[in-house]
Design an enzyme around this catalytic site. Structure first.
Site, mmCIF file in Angstrom:
data_model
loop_
_atom_site.group_PDB
_atom_site.id
_atom_site.type_symbol
_atom_site.label_atom_id
_atom_site.label_comp_id
_atom_site.label_asym_id
_atom_site.label_seq_id
_atom_site.Cartn_x
_atom_site.Cartn_y
_atom_site.Cartn_z
ATOM 1 N N ASP A 25 33.476 40.196 48.329
ATOM 2 C CA ASP A 25 33.147 39.120 47.392
ATOM 3 C C ASP A 25 34.306 38.141 47.446
ATOM 4 O O ASP A 25 35.382 38.419 46.935
ATOM 5 C CB ASP A 25 32.974 39.706 45.985
ATOM 6 C CG ASP A 25 32.908 38.618 44.923
ATOM 7 O OD1 ASP A 25 33.115 38.955 43.737
ATOM 8 O OD2 ASP A 25 32.657 37.446 45.260
ATOM 9 N N LYS A 73 38.187 27.725 47.299
ATOM 10 C CA LYS A 73 36.766 27.891 47.619
ATOM 11 C C LYS A 73 35.993 26.619 47.300
ATOM 12 O O LYS A 73 34.969 26.318 47.890
ATOM 13 C CB LYS A 73 36.215 29.044 46.803
ATOM 14 C CG LYS A 73 34.790 29.410 47.138
ATOM 15 C CD LYS A 73 34.461 30.721 46.494
ATOM 16 C CE LYS A 73 32.967 30.933 46.457
ATOM 17 N NZ LYS A 73 32.618 32.179 45.805
ATOM 18 N N GLU A 130 25.486 35.373 46.191
ATOM 19 C CA GLU A 130 26.124 36.171 45.140
ATOM 20 C C GLU A 130 25.162 36.719 44.101
ATOM 21 O O GLU A 130 25.251 37.908 43.762
ATOM 22 C CB GLU A 130 27.239 35.358 44.482
ATOM 23 C CG GLU A 130 28.475 35.319 45.361
ATOM 24 C CD GLU A 130 29.427 34.204 45.005
ATOM 25 O OE1 GLU A 130 29.301 33.643 43.911
ATOM 26 O OE2 GLU A 130 30.298 33.900 45.845
ATOM 27 N N ASP A 132 24.879 33.556 36.994
ATOM 28 C CA ASP A 132 26.203 33.797 37.568
ATOM 29 C C ASP A 132 27.086 32.594 37.335
ATOM 30 O O ASP A 132 26.968 31.588 38.028
ATOM 31 C CB ASP A 132 26.030 34.081 39.067
ATOM 32 C CG ASP A 132 27.355 34.246 39.784
ATOM 33 O OD1 ASP A 132 27.331 34.407 41.005
ATOM 34 O OD2 ASP A 132 28.409 34.215 39.125
#
Lengths: 528, 564
Positions: free
Chosen positions: B6, B67, B144, B167
């Site tokens: 992850d 990211k 994800e 999420d």
């Protein structure tokens, strides 16, 4: 292979069977190993599900009306709803009742005719949109669709309700897929309102046409004048076209009676023009063809029938042929037959050269010149995209034309000066055509604005020179020639008016008027 | 062995599927979460908690939250070197890989990496490149929310249910609706917002502090170090607002302490616009999947930011029920990635499970339309694959040339939902030469989404029987060499041996606390540091470990526990 055989079940099975079959087959055709097989299976599965479950509309919580939210799968028997849902419902029941009541009030007000209903409607809408119930996704979705439906159904009266709703629900015209067709309608209505507001500005390019369509105090005689003004007519027709294609709501802003009048007259005028042009051109052209040999009488001059026919034919022939030719070319499949047109037109001066008279050659030359220029332009205009026409055809035509000029020049002594000037002015242009220089054409395959302007002004200069020359000679032959030379000039100026804007446009308009008047004066003055 | 990673904005984790269950792998510090932070210390590189501790003291040589820049060409300068976001991610991935290798005891070359469901094509390719730069063959990129759903649903394969995964991570927000039946886990729809995450909530707190102390700080408001300190304090305050009713932010700047308190109510008021942004993706997802919200069995919250009470309250209001908070928001994604790795490796325990996913973006070309008055309307988007189509998917659509004698056709390939291509993301463009012909020549365009959500474009001209393929800019031969070169460059970076990491991390933390402390506290911290250093000097691992434990405990007492 039907969807049922792909899934290996009986036709018309219910949803549960379809799912089980899909699950069973999916474990065999894994998407990782067999992407094509998976895609076939998946499409069969989706199709089967679509067949098995008919779309059922969601029931809006307001007013009990059915607003179609598209296909929504209802809760399955095996779905578990937690008890949290019931608890939440108990708390919100009074809020829901209030919301329903407000919704009903809004509907009633929209349909009533009371004078102050807009205030009321806006207030009620504000109350609805401020309700805390809108946090819930189901509620929000229903209210959104219901409100879009109401606003779309009551346009244009619901215009004031659009902005608050669009802001709250985030209706964005930029997305290609909207939550419901009513939202698309509402967004289009918003675009129409913005467009109408922009049209009120005198600097907008369609402002005059808009005024002609919407002004209730415009007397009918004024309207007729506007009908013949080139600019207003094109503006009105493009507005009407917008109304029928992209912005139908414009009709709410238009005066019904004037709309009907314009529609009727626009259609008629196109027909009138074409018929008129054909009716005059044909006999004149025939007359001109048979009578050309009689033009070799320099001393007489004056308004002989052939004189008139030659003048008229060149103007009207070119005028009439332009839009028709363009239309013909557009509908015609791609073909190389066009070269015959150029060759034919270019050969005419040679015929004139062969005939024993200078005037014949000159007049034929002018006819050919005018027609050629206008024809080429029409041809180029038929290409709506970025490619310039084939070079070879232009080359053939232009070289023949050149030969014709040289031929005429050889046989004529007096005309040398005239033709020489003509050639000097147009030769570079012809060579430019000849080389197919790309930067003479814009992306639409038309001559660039600069090229046009250069051409128009140079021909104007030539004609002016010729006119000045004509003043010094009391020769009707000369006047005849100048009048003929003016035709392509007038054509070019007319065309320039179509494309130009702003200062260039007003400049060319002045030139056009001057030329028209001057040539008329000269033509009349050359009468004996 | 395939590992599941992850790669998060704030934290990363790695897990493996063994003996029928996914298991998280602890890193060299003994934590299962490794902060996604990279710091350059002279010539060597630090990754993880040690790097994050250096954020406040050396903001110019530390990078976090990279990211958010994946898929862009933005270079971050750390010390004297500059890195692209892929290289930074590759360093984190390499560190995770080493942890996994030492846990499992054998070399590891393949991994499944998670990406936010709403990552576009460029961002996905960048993630795959990052894996390759770390020496890992990236077998699959998994979304994800799907991973979290896998971790959750793997226990419930016999049931038939639908649920929504919400999420909210450090930098991205994803909403996915999934359905489980007969051992098939099917994603119905997937949407999100690539620019919404926990960091945005931190920004609210930072703005609050800047308002309070703006006058006293004056021009320093733009200073990197101050901003980093503020960011750290904002993160802390946000976390404490989860439990308490108010939080204090304390910053030491130019030897003066600045403190301000924010109450939960004030925070909620200021965060209202962010909460409102949470709603649109949910609505879109529901609409696209054609599922009645009432038939959803569960609303599952994952991502650290969903611990915030304001987020939980918003979700409750949206659905009229309480969400499921039993799933560990930080670990679920990595566990799910491990399950996917197990699926890939055909682990026997997972034979009856199949997972299908969807593509979150519509994919199409730009085209022009001929209007009735012969003008062209250009720059319109023509979708070929609509969003939320199950992948792998392949669709073909015919197009025509507009004019006679057209010599080439230009197809711009775009990803997005807007009607005009200028509002969408451009993936590439394709110039197809055509032979001269009348207008209306047919050209067939085929778009394919492969199982990773990556694109392939094929163009076929039937009359000439010619095929063209779009080569997406960064996947050609030339770049293979580039990739190998960069990989070697990264491998050559000096990294300290694994076992010295815990001490380094502790040291970095102590330094940071020293900087943040004033007066008496500072003297105390100094004393602890010197005790620790003398323990290290003895070169005895046991003494060092004990001294480190004591130091960390003391620091916890001083500033609160380390959070991850």
């Amino acid at each position: 292979m039907t969807v049922w055989s792909e899934l290996e079940i009986e036709a018309g099975s219910d949803e549960l069977t379809i799912r089980r079959a899909y699950a069973r087959k999916l474990k065999v055709t894994q998407p990782e190993d067999d992407p094509d097989g998976f895609q076939r299976l998946r499409q069969a599965y989706e199709q089967a599900i679509r067949i098995a479950t008919r779309p059922r509309p969601t029931v809006a919580k307001i007013e009990g009306t059915q607003s179609t939210a598209g296909h929504v799968e209802p809760a399955h028997g095996s779905a578990q709803t937690t008890h949290g849902v019931d608890e939440a419902k108990d708390e919100t029941t009074p809020l829901r009742a209030y919301l329903e009541q407000r919704g009903q009030a809004l509907s009633e007000n929209l349909q009533s005719d009371a004078p102050d209903k807009w205030e009321l409607c806006c207030n009620i809408q504000a109350e609805i949109l401020a309700s805390p119930l809108l946090d819930d996704v189901v509620m929000r979705s229903s209210v959104e669709l219901w409100m879009a439906h109401k606003i779309a159904a009551h346009a244009p009266k619901s215009d004031k309700l659009i902005e608050p709703a669009a802001n709250l629900f985030g209706w964005d015209a930029r997305h290609y897929r909207q939550p419901s067709p009513y939202v698309t309608d509402v967004l289009r209505r918003r675009e129409e309102i913005a467009f109408v507001q922009a049209l009120a500005d005198p600097r907008h390019e369609l402002h005059r046409g808009w005024r002609a369509l919407t002004d209730e105090n415009l007397p009918v005689w004024r309207r007729r004048i506007e009908l013949w003004r080139l600019g207003t007519r094109t503006q009105v027709s493009s507005l009407l076209q917008k109304m029928t294609t992209t912005l139908p709501g414009l009709r709410f802003h238009l005066n019904d009676e004037s709309l009907a009048w314009w529609q009727h007259h626009l259609q008629r005028s196109v027909l009138e023009n074409t018929l008129c042009a054909l009716a005059v051109t044909l006999p004149l052209s025939i007359l001109a063809t048979f009578d050309l040999s009689k033009l070799d009488q320099p001393s007489t001059g004056g308004w002989t029938p052939t004189y008139i026919s030659a003048v008229g034919a060149s103007c009207l022939h070119a005028l009439a042929i332009r839009p028709n030719l363009a239309r013909w070319l557009r509908n015609h499949r791609y073909a190389a037959d066009d070269r015959w047109w150029i060759a034919a037109l270019a050969l005419m001066p040679i015929l004139g050269w062969l005939m024993p008279s200078t005037q014949t050659g000159l007049s034929a030359l002018t006819i050919a010149g005018g027609a050629l220029l206008s024809w080429q332009d029409a041809w180029f205009a038929a290409f709506p995209t970025r490619v310039a026409p084939r070079r070879s055809l232009v080359q053939i035509g232009s070289s023949l034309y050149l030969m014709a000029i040289v031929g005429v020049v050889m046989t004529v002594s007096l005309g040398i000066r005239l033709v020489f000037f003509w050639a000097v002015v147009t030769l570079p242009f012809i060579f430019a055509y000849d080389r197919g220089v790309r930067n003479l054409f814009n992306r639409a395959g038309q001559l660039t604005i600069r090229t046009r302007r250069a051409l128009t002004l140079s021909i104007f200069a030539l004609v002016t020179f010729v006119d000045v020359l004509a003043l010094s000679r009391r020769d009707s032959w000369f006047h005849f020639g100048t009048a003929l030379f003016a035709c392509p000039l007038l054509l070019l100026l007319l065309q320039a008016l179509q494309f130009e804007k702003g200062r260039w446009r007003s400049g060319f308009l002045i030139l056009f008027r001057i030329s028209l008047v001057a040539q008329l004066v000269f033509a009349l003055g050359s009468m004996p | 062995m395939i590992i599941g990673i992850d790669l998060g904005t704030t934290n990363s984790a790695v897990a493996i599927y063994r003996e029928g269950a996914p298991v998280l792998i602890p890193n060299r510090l003994g934590h299962v979460l490794t902060p996604s932070a990279v710091s350059v210390d002279g010539d060597s590189v630090l990754v993880g908690l040690a790097a994050r501790e250096r954020l406040a003291s050396h903001p110019d040589s530390t990078a976090v939250a990279f990211k958010r820049y994946m898929g862009t060409a933005r270079q971050t300068k750390l010390g004297r070197k500059s890195f692209s976001p892929e290289e930074l991610s590759a360093l984190v991935l390499r560190s995770l890989r080493e942890d996994a290798e030492s846990f499992v005891g054998e070399p590891i070359n393949e991994a499944v990496i998670t990406v936010p469901a709403y990552f576009n094509d460029r961002q996905r390719r960048a993630t795959r490149r990052a894996g390759e730069l770390a020496g890992l063959k990236v077998e699959r990129l998994i979304n994800e929310p799907t991973a979290a759903a896998l971790a959750y649903g793997i226990h419930q394969l016999d049931a038939e249910s639908r649920f929504l995964v919400f999420d909210l991570g450090g930098g991205t927000f994803d909403v996915s609706i999934l359905e489980i039946f007969e051992g098939v886990i099917e994603v119905r729809s997937s949407t999100g917002d690539n620019r919404l995450g926990g960091e945005d909530f931190n920004d609210i707190l930072i703005a609050f502090a800047q308002e309070r102390f703006g006058q006293e700080w004056g021009k320093d408001l733009r200073d990197e170090r101050l901003l980093r300190k503020l960011a750290e304090q904002a993160e802390r305050a946000r976390r404490s607002l989860t439990e308490a009713d108010s939080a204090t932010m304390r910053v030491v700047w130019r030897d003066k302490a600045f403190e301000c308190t924010i109450s939960a109510a004030m925070f909620e008021e200021r965060a209202a616009s962010l909460i409102a942004r949470l709603r649109d993706p949910v609505l879109r997802s529901l609409r696209d999947s054609h599922i009645d919200p009432k038939s959803l069995a569960e609303i599952i919250l994952i991502g650290g930011a969903t611990r915030m009470p304001i987020v939980r309250r918003a979700v409750t209001r949206m659905f009229g029920r309480f969400p499921n908070v039993e799933v560990n928001p930080d670990e679920a994604v990595a566990l799910g990635a491990a399950v996917q790795a197990g699926l890939k490796a055909r682990d026997a325990a997972l034979k009856e499970v199949v997972l299908t996913d969807v593509c979150p973006y519509s994919l199409g070309v730009s085209h022009a339309r001929l209007l009735p008055d012969n003008s062209l309307e250009e720059g319109l988007f023509s979708p070929i694959i609509e969003r939320n189509t199950a992948i792998p998917a392949s669709r073909i659509r015919p197009y025509q040339t507009l004019a006679d004698n057209q010599q080439e056709v230009v197809f711009g390939v775009y990803q997005g939902e807007a009607r005009h291509v200028s509002d969408n993301v451009q993936i590439g463009d394709l110039r197809i030469p055509v032979r001269l012909a009348p207008a209306g020549k047919q050209i067939n365009v085929r778009f394919s989404y492969d199982i990773n959500g990556l694109l392939e474009v094929d163009v076929h001209i039937p009359s000439e029987d010619q095929n063209f393929q779009l080569v997406i800019a960064d996947d050609n031969e030339d770049n293979e060499r580039n990739l190998a070169r960069r990989r070697e460059a990264l491998a050559a970076l000096k990294v300290h041996p694994r076992d010295t990491e815990p001490n380094r991390a502790a040291m970095a933390r102590a330094n940071r606390c020293w900087q943040d402390a004033l007066g008496e506290s500072r003297d105390l911290v100094e004393q602890w540091i010197s005790e620790f250093q003398s323990a290290l000097a003895t070169q005895d691992p046991r003494t060092a470990d004990r001294a480190r434990e004591e130091l960390l405990t003391a620091l916890d007492r001083l500033e609160g526990a380390t959070f991850l």
